[in-house]
Design a protein around this motif. Sequence first.
Motif, PDB file in Angstrom:
ATOM      1  N   HIS A  50      -6.476   9.841  -6.425  1.00 14.84           N
ATOM      2  CA  HIS A  50      -7.502  10.395  -7.321  1.00 14.84           C
ATOM      3  C   HIS A  50      -7.427  11.919  -7.351  1.00 14.84           C
ATOM      4  O   HIS A  50      -7.610  12.536  -8.411  1.00 14.84           O
ATOM      5  N   GLU A  51      -7.150  12.531  -6.195  1.00 19.81           N
ATOM      6  CA  GLU A  51      -6.993  13.990  -6.185  1.00 19.81           C
ATOM      7  C   GLU A  51      -5.785  14.394  -7.024  1.00 19.81           C
ATOM      8  O   GLU A  51      -5.854  15.349  -7.806  1.00 19.81           O
ATOM      9  N   ARG A  52      -4.671  13.678  -6.854  1.00 18.35           N
ATOM     10  CA  ARG A  52      -3.482  13.972  -7.653  1.00 18.35           C
ATOM     11  C   ARG A  52      -3.769  13.820  -9.151  1.00 18.35           C
ATOM     12  O   ARG A  52      -3.199  14.534  -9.983  1.00 18.35           O
ATOM     13  N   ALA A  53      -4.667  12.880  -9.501  1.00 10.29           N
ATOM     14  CA  ALA A  53      -5.010  12.646 -10.911  1.00 10.29           C
ATOM     15  C   ALA A  53      -6.030  13.651 -11.442  1.00 10.29           C
ATOM     16  O   ALA A  53      -6.359  13.624 -12.629  1.00 10.29           O
ATOM     17  N   GLY A  54      -6.541  14.520 -10.576  1.00 15.69           N
ATOM     18  CA  GLY A  54      -7.488  15.547 -11.005  1.00 15.69           C
ATOM     19  C   GLY A  54      -8.948  15.169 -10.881  1.00 15.69           C
ATOM     20  O   GLY A  54      -9.824  15.964 -11.219  1.00 15.69           O
ATOM     21  N   ASP A  55      -9.244  13.985 -10.379  1.00 21.14           N
ATOM     22  CA  ASP A  55     -10.640  13.539 -10.210  1.00 21.14           C
ATOM     23  C   ASP A  55     -11.111  13.946  -8.815  1.00 21.14           C
ATOM     24  O   ASP A  55     -11.164  13.138  -7.891  1.00 21.14           O
ATOM     25  N   LEU A  56     -11.481  15.217  -8.684  1.00 18.39           N
ATOM     26  CA  LEU A  56     -11.795  15.757  -7.361  1.00 18.39           C
ATOM     27  C   LEU A  56     -13.103  15.218  -6.796  1.00 18.39           C
ATOM     28  O   LEU A  56     -13.239  15.051  -5.582  1.00 18.39           O
ATOM     29  N   THR A  57     -14.070  14.960  -7.661  1.00 16.43           N
ATOM     30  CA  THR A  57     -15.356  14.443  -7.187  1.00 16.43           C
ATOM     31  C   THR A  57     -15.175  13.079  -6.515  1.00 16.43           C
ATOM     32  O   THR A  57     -15.655  12.844  -5.405  1.00 16.43           O
ATOM     33  N   THR A  58     -14.465  12.172  -7.198  1.00 13.87           N
ATOM     34  CA  THR A  58     -14.203  10.855  -6.609  1.00 13.87           C
ATOM     35  C   THR A  58     -13.349  10.976  -5.360  1.00 13.87           C
ATOM     36  O   THR A  58     -13.591  10.302  -4.353  1.00 13.87           O
ATOM     37  N   ALA A  59     -12.361  11.861  -5.405  1.00 11.47           N
ATOM     38  CA  ALA A  59     -11.479  12.037  -4.252  1.00 11.47           C
ATOM     39  C   ALA A  59     -12.251  12.517  -3.032  1.00 11.47           C
ATOM     40  O   ALA A  59     -12.054  12.012  -1.917  1.00 11.47           O
ATOM     41  N   LEU A  84       0.840  -1.203   0.000  1.00 13.10           N
ATOM     42  CA  LEU A  84       0.000   0.000   0.000  1.00 13.10           C
ATOM     43  C   LEU A  84       0.874   1.251   0.000  1.00 13.10           C
ATOM     44  O   LEU A  84       0.635   2.197  -0.772  1.00 13.10           O
ATOM     45  N   ASN A  85       1.892   1.264   0.856  1.00 13.14           N
ATOM     46  CA  ASN A  85       2.806   2.413   0.894  1.00 13.14           C
ATOM     47  C   ASN A  85       3.587   2.535  -0.417  1.00 13.14           C
ATOM     48  O   ASN A  85       3.882   3.646  -0.872  1.00 13.14           O
ATOM     49  N   ARG A  86       3.889   1.394  -1.007  1.00  9.88           N
ATOM     50  CA  ARG A  86       4.587   1.413  -2.293  1.00  9.88           C
ATOM     51  C   ARG A  86       3.717   2.062  -3.366  1.00  9.88           C
ATOM     52  O   ARG A  86       4.225   2.798  -4.224  1.00  9.88           O
ATOM     53  N   ALA A  87       2.418   1.815  -3.336  1.00 10.84           N
ATOM     54  CA  ALA A  87       1.514   2.426  -4.315  1.00 10.84           C
ATOM     55  C   ALA A  87       1.561   3.950  -4.230  1.00 10.84           C
ATOM     56  O   ALA A  87       1.538   4.644  -5.254  1.00 10.84           O
ATOM     57  N   VAL A  88       1.644   4.474  -3.016  1.00 10.61           N
ATOM     58  CA  VAL A  88       1.774   5.932  -2.842  1.00 10.61           C
ATOM     59  C   VAL A  88       3.078   6.410  -3.469  1.00 10.61           C
ATOM     60  O   VAL A  88       3.106   7.414  -4.195  1.00 10.61           O
ATOM     61  N   ALA A  89       4.164   5.693  -3.183  1.00  8.63           N
ATOM     62  CA  ALA A  89       5.473   6.081  -3.722  1.00  8.63           C
ATOM     63  C   ALA A  89       5.488   6.006  -5.242  1.00  8.63           C
ATOM     64  O   ALA A  89       6.052   6.884  -5.914  1.00  8.63           O
ATOM     65  N   VAL A  90       4.869   4.971  -5.807  1.00 10.64           N
ATOM     66  CA  VAL A  90       4.786   4.856  -7.266  1.00 10.64           C
ATOM     67  C   VAL A  90       3.999   6.038  -7.830  1.00 10.64           C
ATOM     68  O   VAL A  90       4.358   6.603  -8.883  1.00 10.64           O
ATOM     69  N   GLY A  91       2.939   6.435  -7.137  1.00  9.17           N
ATOM     70  CA  GLY A  91       2.153   7.581  -7.585  1.00  9.17           C
ATOM     71  C   GLY A  91       2.959   8.865  -7.613  1.00  9.17           C
ATOM     72  O   GLY A  91       2.724   9.736  -8.465  1.00  9.17           O
ATOM     73  N   GLU A  92       3.919   8.995  -6.707  1.00 15.00           N
ATOM     74  CA  GLU A  92       4.774  10.175  -6.676  1.00 15.00           C
ATOM     75  C   GLU A  92       5.882  10.077  -7.727  1.00 15.00           C
ATOM     76  O   GLU A  92       6.240  11.075  -8.365  1.00 15.00           O
ATOM     77  N   ALA A  93       6.423   8.872  -7.902  1.00 14.97           N
ATOM     78  CA  ALA A  93       7.555   8.699  -8.820  1.00 14.97           C
ATOM     79  C   ALA A  93       7.121   8.648 -10.274  1.00 14.97           C
ATOM     80  O   ALA A  93       7.764   9.253 -11.153  1.00 14.97           O
ATOM     81  N   ASP A  94       6.022   7.951 -10.566  1.00 15.48           N
ATOM     82  CA  ASP A  94       5.610   7.702 -11.952  1.00 15.48           C
ATOM     83  C   ASP A  94       4.276   8.329 -12.323  1.00 15.48           C
ATOM     84  O   ASP A  94       3.792   8.115 -13.434  1.00 15.48           O
ATOM     85  N   GLY A  95       3.681   9.051 -11.391  1.00 16.82           N
ATOM     86  CA  GLY A  95       2.413   9.704 -11.680  1.00 16.82           C
ATOM     87  C   GLY A  95       1.250   8.995 -11.007  1.00 16.82           C
ATOM     88  O   GLY A  95       1.303   7.787 -10.729  1.00 16.82           O
ATOM     89  N   PRO A  96       0.169   9.737 -10.720  1.00 17.50           N
ATOM     90  CA  PRO A  96      -0.955   9.180  -9.952  1.00 17.50           C
ATOM     91  C   PRO A  96      -1.641   8.001 -10.635  1.00 17.50           C
ATOM     92  O   PRO A  96      -2.137   7.101  -9.954  1.00 17.50           O
ATOM     93  N   ARG A  97      -1.699   7.985 -11.974  1.00 20.52           N
ATOM     94  CA  ARG A  97      -2.343   6.861 -12.657  1.00 20.52           C
ATOM     95  C   ARG A  97      -1.571   5.560 -12.406  1.00 20.52           C
ATOM     96  O   ARG A  97      -2.163   4.497 -12.213  1.00 20.52           O
ATOM     97  N   ALA A  98      -0.246   5.664 -12.393  1.00 17.80           N
ATOM     98  CA  ALA A  98       0.574   4.484 -12.086  1.00 17.80           C
ATOM     99  C   ALA A  98       0.340   4.050 -10.643  1.00 17.80           C
ATOM    100  O   ALA A  98       0.283   2.846 -10.337  1.00 17.80           O
TER     101      ALA A  98
END
Length: 391
Positions: free
Chosen positions: A339-348, A302-316
């Motif tokens: 989702h917020e990082r990806a711009g989907d504010l409603t879902t976030a 789970l923590n790795r998913a956050v790190a991947v989102g920072e390193a390779d972008g929120p979609r990754a």
Amino acid sequence: MDEALLRSLTPGVLAVLVRRGADFAAAEDAVQDALVEAVRVWPDDPPRDAKGWLVTVAWRKFLDATRADTARRRREDLVDEEPAPGPASGVDDTLQLYFLCAHPSLTPSSAVALTLRAVGGLTTRQIAQAYLVPEATMAQRISRAKRTVSAVRLDRPGDVATVLRVLYLVFNEGYSGDVDLAAEAIRLTRQLAAAIDHPEVAGLLALMLLHHARRAARTAPDGSLVPLAEQDRGRWDTGAIAEGVEILQAALARDRLGEFQAQAAVAALHADAPTAGETDWVQIVEWYDELTRLTDSPVVRLNRAVAVGEADGPRAGLAALAELDGSLPRYTAVAAYLHERAGDLTTAAHLYAEAATKATDIPERDHLTRQAARLNTLLRTRLDARFDDRA
């Protein structure tokens, strides 16, 4: 009286009594009686060998109790073997006491309580306050733990990994009551590091120091949580960071990587970044890959998913998150952030609100609720702006 001295001597004295054949519960009672006697006698007549004095008095207290207990007549032979008073042995039995208190027959909560009582020298009241439970409840928990380990002999190598787990649990309790458990965990881990040369012990100590260094910046004056990216790094304890990094580097140089060393490496990369934007997320992902290999823990993934989102972008990051079980603690909060990082504010916004209902502590719940409210306000502002443009 030097309370810190008494607390530092307590585990060694207790371990000596257990090694001589006293069962844990009786030995612990005898040591407490000796400490009371020390408080009474030492101010006017301080001993030259504090530990030797405590060992002698505690052993005599134990023998007195043994003689008075007719059900234990079979142990009277211990009386004839009473060692002569004199300087305490230079052997440090504290390590064996760690292993005893972290015995696998104990539940994690009981092991933590017994460690704080026997090794940490805390009172039952202090431990109860720290865990926010009635003193009677904690007393029962400690008594059950002492009974459980009373028959355990200190004649086998202990499990260092179990001891480290217990100390990590102590550290994660943080602070409540009049005992700072995070600081206490650091003190006990330093003591363990002095007693055993083990890279994972060093790794845990480094991890504790690096996390503890950020403590002052973690909360706002009103008590609300401050996310890592928003913390005032000028409030971080640079001395603790420098010490933690030095200890970690020495441990990693031994090429015996373990879980706590890898966690400390992640913490060190966060501490090394002058700003949140300069964090080396690529290296952090690599360390999480190592942690996954070592532990295969869902929380690590789970923590790795956050790190991947920072390193390779929120979609990754969302793609990595999709591979995990949605029932994991903080899964929904991580999904909201990505989702917020990806711009989907409603879902976030929806996910932040959902995550708040699942939060297990009040500060985290309040933080997630504020995040949802912030995004909902932003969405309403955008909607109003569109309406005004069309008008």
